[in-house]
Design an enzyme around this catalytic site. Structure first.
Site, PDB file in Angstrom:
ATOM      1  N   ARG A  78       0.752  -1.058  -0.104  1.00 24.62           N
ATOM      2  CA  ARG A  78       0.033  -0.127   0.128  1.00 24.62           C
ATOM      3  C   ARG A  78       0.844   0.938  -0.003  1.00 24.62           C
ATOM      4  O   ARG A  78       1.670   1.374   1.004  1.00 24.62           O
ATOM      5  CB  ARG A  78      -0.881   0.036   1.128  1.00 24.62           C
ATOM      6  CG  ARG A  78      -2.327   0.120   1.064  1.00 24.62           C
ATOM      7  CD  ARG A  78      -3.103  -0.198   2.264  1.00 24.62           C
ATOM      8  NE  ARG A  78      -2.631   0.431   3.439  1.00 24.62           N
ATOM      9  CZ  ARG A  78      -3.207   0.906   4.489  1.00 24.62           C
ATOM     10  NH1 ARG A  78      -4.762   0.772   4.205  1.00 24.62           N
ATOM     11  NH2 ARG A  78      -2.882   1.300   5.565  1.00 24.62           N
TER      12      ARG A  78
ATOM     13  N   ASP B  45       4.468  -5.746   9.784  1.00 22.05           N
ATOM     14  CA  ASP B  45       5.452  -5.393  10.772  1.00 22.05           C
ATOM     15  C   ASP B  45       5.590  -6.224  12.173  1.00 22.05           C
ATOM     16  O   ASP B  45       6.602  -6.487  12.491  1.00 22.05           O
ATOM     17  CB  ASP B  45       5.287  -3.859  11.142  1.00 22.05           C
ATOM     18  CG  ASP B  45       5.934  -2.818  10.059  1.00 22.05           C
ATOM     19  OD1 ASP B  45       6.521  -3.345   9.240  1.00 22.05           O
ATOM     20  OD2 ASP B  45       5.507  -1.823  10.081  1.00 22.05           O
TER      21      ASP B  45
ATOM     22  N   ASP C 283      -0.067  -2.682  12.391  1.00 16.34           N
ATOM     23  CA  ASP C 283       0.504  -3.143  11.343  1.00 16.34           C
ATOM     24  C   ASP C 283       0.827  -4.567  11.156  1.00 16.34           C
ATOM     25  O   ASP C 283       1.776  -4.962  11.883  1.00 16.34           O
ATOM     26  CB  ASP C 283       1.748  -2.341  10.898  1.00 16.34           C
ATOM     27  CG  ASP C 283       2.654  -2.461   9.180  1.00 16.34           C
ATOM     28  OD1 ASP C 283       2.371  -3.942   8.925  1.00 16.34           O
ATOM     29  OD2 ASP C 283       2.228  -1.584   8.543  1.00 16.34           O
TER      30      ASP C 283
ATOM     31  N   THR D 230      -0.935   7.401  -0.915  1.00 17.75           N
ATOM     32  CA  THR D 230      -2.299   7.363  -1.676  1.00 17.75           C
ATOM     33  C   THR D 230      -3.147   6.274  -0.927  1.00 17.75           C
ATOM     34  O   THR D 230      -4.364   6.087  -1.351  1.00 17.75           O
ATOM     35  CB  THR D 230      -2.120   7.188  -3.085  1.00 17.75           C
ATOM     36  OG1 THR D 230      -1.591   6.013  -3.181  1.00 17.75           O
ATOM     37  CG2 THR D 230      -0.939   8.146  -3.725  1.00 17.75           C
TER      38      THR D 230
HETATM   39  C1  PRP Z   1      -1.284  -4.237   4.622  1.00 15.39           C
HETATM   40  C2  PRP Z   1      -2.013  -5.687   4.595  1.00 15.39           C
HETATM   41  C3  PRP Z   1      -2.963  -5.590   3.421  1.00 15.39           C
HETATM   42  C4  PRP Z   1      -3.103  -4.004   3.178  1.00 15.39           C
HETATM   43  C5  PRP Z   1      -4.492  -3.912   3.729  1.00 15.39           C
HETATM   44  O1  PRP Z   1      -0.131  -4.756   3.588  1.00 15.39           O
HETATM   45  O2  PRP Z   1      -1.465  -6.719   4.906  1.00 15.39           O
HETATM   46  O3  PRP Z   1      -2.195  -6.244   2.413  1.00 15.39           O
HETATM   47  O4  PRP Z   1      -2.206  -3.344   4.096  1.00 15.39           O
HETATM   48  O5  PRP Z   1      -4.970  -2.673   3.332  1.00 15.39           O
HETATM   49  P1  PRP Z   1      -6.070  -1.931   2.181  1.00 15.39           P
HETATM   50  O6  PRP Z   1      -7.220  -2.847   2.483  1.00 15.39           O
HETATM   51  O7  PRP Z   1      -6.276  -0.657   2.495  1.00 15.39           O
HETATM   52  O8  PRP Z   1      -5.415  -2.257   0.950  1.00 15.39           O
HETATM   53  P2  PRP Z   1       1.160  -3.674   3.564  1.00 15.39           P
HETATM   54  O9  PRP Z   1       0.689  -2.776   2.289  1.00 15.39           O
HETATM   55  O10 PRP Z   1       1.423  -2.671   4.665  1.00 15.39           O
HETATM   56  O11 PRP Z   1       2.261  -4.452   2.939  1.00 15.39           O
HETATM   57  P3  PRP Z   1       2.918  -5.541   3.704  1.00 15.39           P
HETATM   58  O12 PRP Z   1       2.017  -6.728   3.856  1.00 15.39           O
HETATM   59  O13 PRP Z   1       4.089  -5.757   2.882  1.00 15.39           O
HETATM   60  O14 PRP Z   1       3.432  -5.120   5.075  1.00 15.39           O
HETATM   61  N1  URA Z   2      -2.608  -2.930   7.071  1.00 14.62           N
HETATM   62  C1  URA Z   2      -2.147  -3.231   8.259  1.00 14.62           C
HETATM   63  O1  URA Z   2      -1.164  -3.970   8.429  1.00 14.62           O
HETATM   64  N2  URA Z   2      -3.126  -2.873   9.475  1.00 14.62           N
HETATM   65  C2  URA Z   2      -4.014  -1.905   9.113  1.00 14.62           C
HETATM   66  O2  URA Z   2      -4.713  -1.539  10.268  1.00 14.62           O
HETATM   67  C3  URA Z   2      -4.424  -1.620   7.917  1.00 14.62           C
HETATM   68  C4  URA Z   2      -3.555  -1.859   6.889  1.00 14.62           C
END
Ligand code: PRP
Ligand code: URA
Length: 209
Positions: free
Chosen positions: A104, A203, A200, A108
């Site tokens: 994400r 993380d 997160d 944006t």
């Molecule tokens: C997080 C989560 C989803 C997304 C959800 O991933 O694991 O994939 O955000 O958000 P959305 O519904 O608004 O799209 P992130 O982009 O943080 O990537 P990561 O899994 O690599 O930490």
């Molecule tokens: N991605 C995450 O990991 N946590 C949230 O709360 C939203 C998006």
């Protein structure tokens, strides 16, 4: 319109409480996500078709059941979806695993795709798209788009925690995809995080910041 299922099994809800707790460290967080994913897999596969078989026991013949050859595929959304994959695979060891890499954009909140690899027989499989978090819904919608573009016909979406905004967005974009959750939370905050959520997920799973 697709259906939304929130699994209220006591074991799932109990473990989710520890997953949400900010004092839960990386090792325990990862183990709990893995366990909850396995329990959710147990529930999500309830509708698998069975066929009648006969098996020879040490004392006779038993009229018994086997899963009727359904081809399943798991698609974790990288990277946080990886934290749920092994738990599900322990329940469905014959499933194939594809991957969709998305992150994400922090400004944006739009998903950016960086990797896709799916099983070759994509058209014949029923897929479970996996991601712990369904926030705005952008990542799940994009992952499902990616699968459909490559020929996937049947899909379910499995997440730990969702915001109502994300559920609504996925239902609008993909009315054919049912959604399976451990919790439906209150809302998104101004940064697109689920409230109260669990922070997160990526993380906390991988010990990054
Ligand atoms: C997080 C989560 C989803 C997304 C959800 O991933 O694991 O994939 O955000 O958000 P959305 O519904 O608004 O799209 P992130 O982009 O943080 O990537 P990561 O899994 O690599 O930490
Ligand atoms: N991605 C995450 O990991 N946590 C949230 O709360 C939203 C998006």
């Amino acid at each position: 319109m697709s259906k939304v299922f929130v699994f209220d099994h006591p074991l799932i809800q109990h473990k989710l409480t520890y997953i949400r707790d900010k004092s839960t460290g990386t090792k325990e967080f990862r183990e709990l996500v893995d366990e909850v994913a396995g329990l959710m897999a147990f529930e999500i596969t309830r509708d698998l078709p069975l066929k009648d078989v006969t098996v020879e026991t040490p004392v006779g013949q038993a009229a018994s059941k086997k899963i009727a050859g359904k081809k399943l595929g798991l698609v974790p959304i990288l990277r946080a979806g990886l934290g749920m994959t092994d738990g599900i695979l322990r329940m469905i060891p014959a499933a194939r695993v594809g991957h969709v890499g998305l992150y994400r954009d922090p400004a944006t909140l739009k998903p950016i795709e960086y990797y896709v690899k799916l099983p070759a027989d994509v058209e014949e499989r029923e897929f479970i798209v996996i991601d712990p978090m369904l926030a705005t819904g952008g990542s799940a919608i994009e992952a499902i788009n990616s699968l459909k573009k490559r020929g996937a016909k049947t899909m379910k979406l499995m997440c730990l925690v969702a915001a109502p905004e994300g559920v609504e967005a996925v239902q609008k974009a993909h009315p054919d995809v049912d959604i399976f959750l451990a919790a439906l939370d209150e809302k998104l905050n101004e940064k697109g995080y689920i409230v109260p959520g669990l922070g997160d997920a990526g993380d906390r799973l991988f010990g990054t910041k």
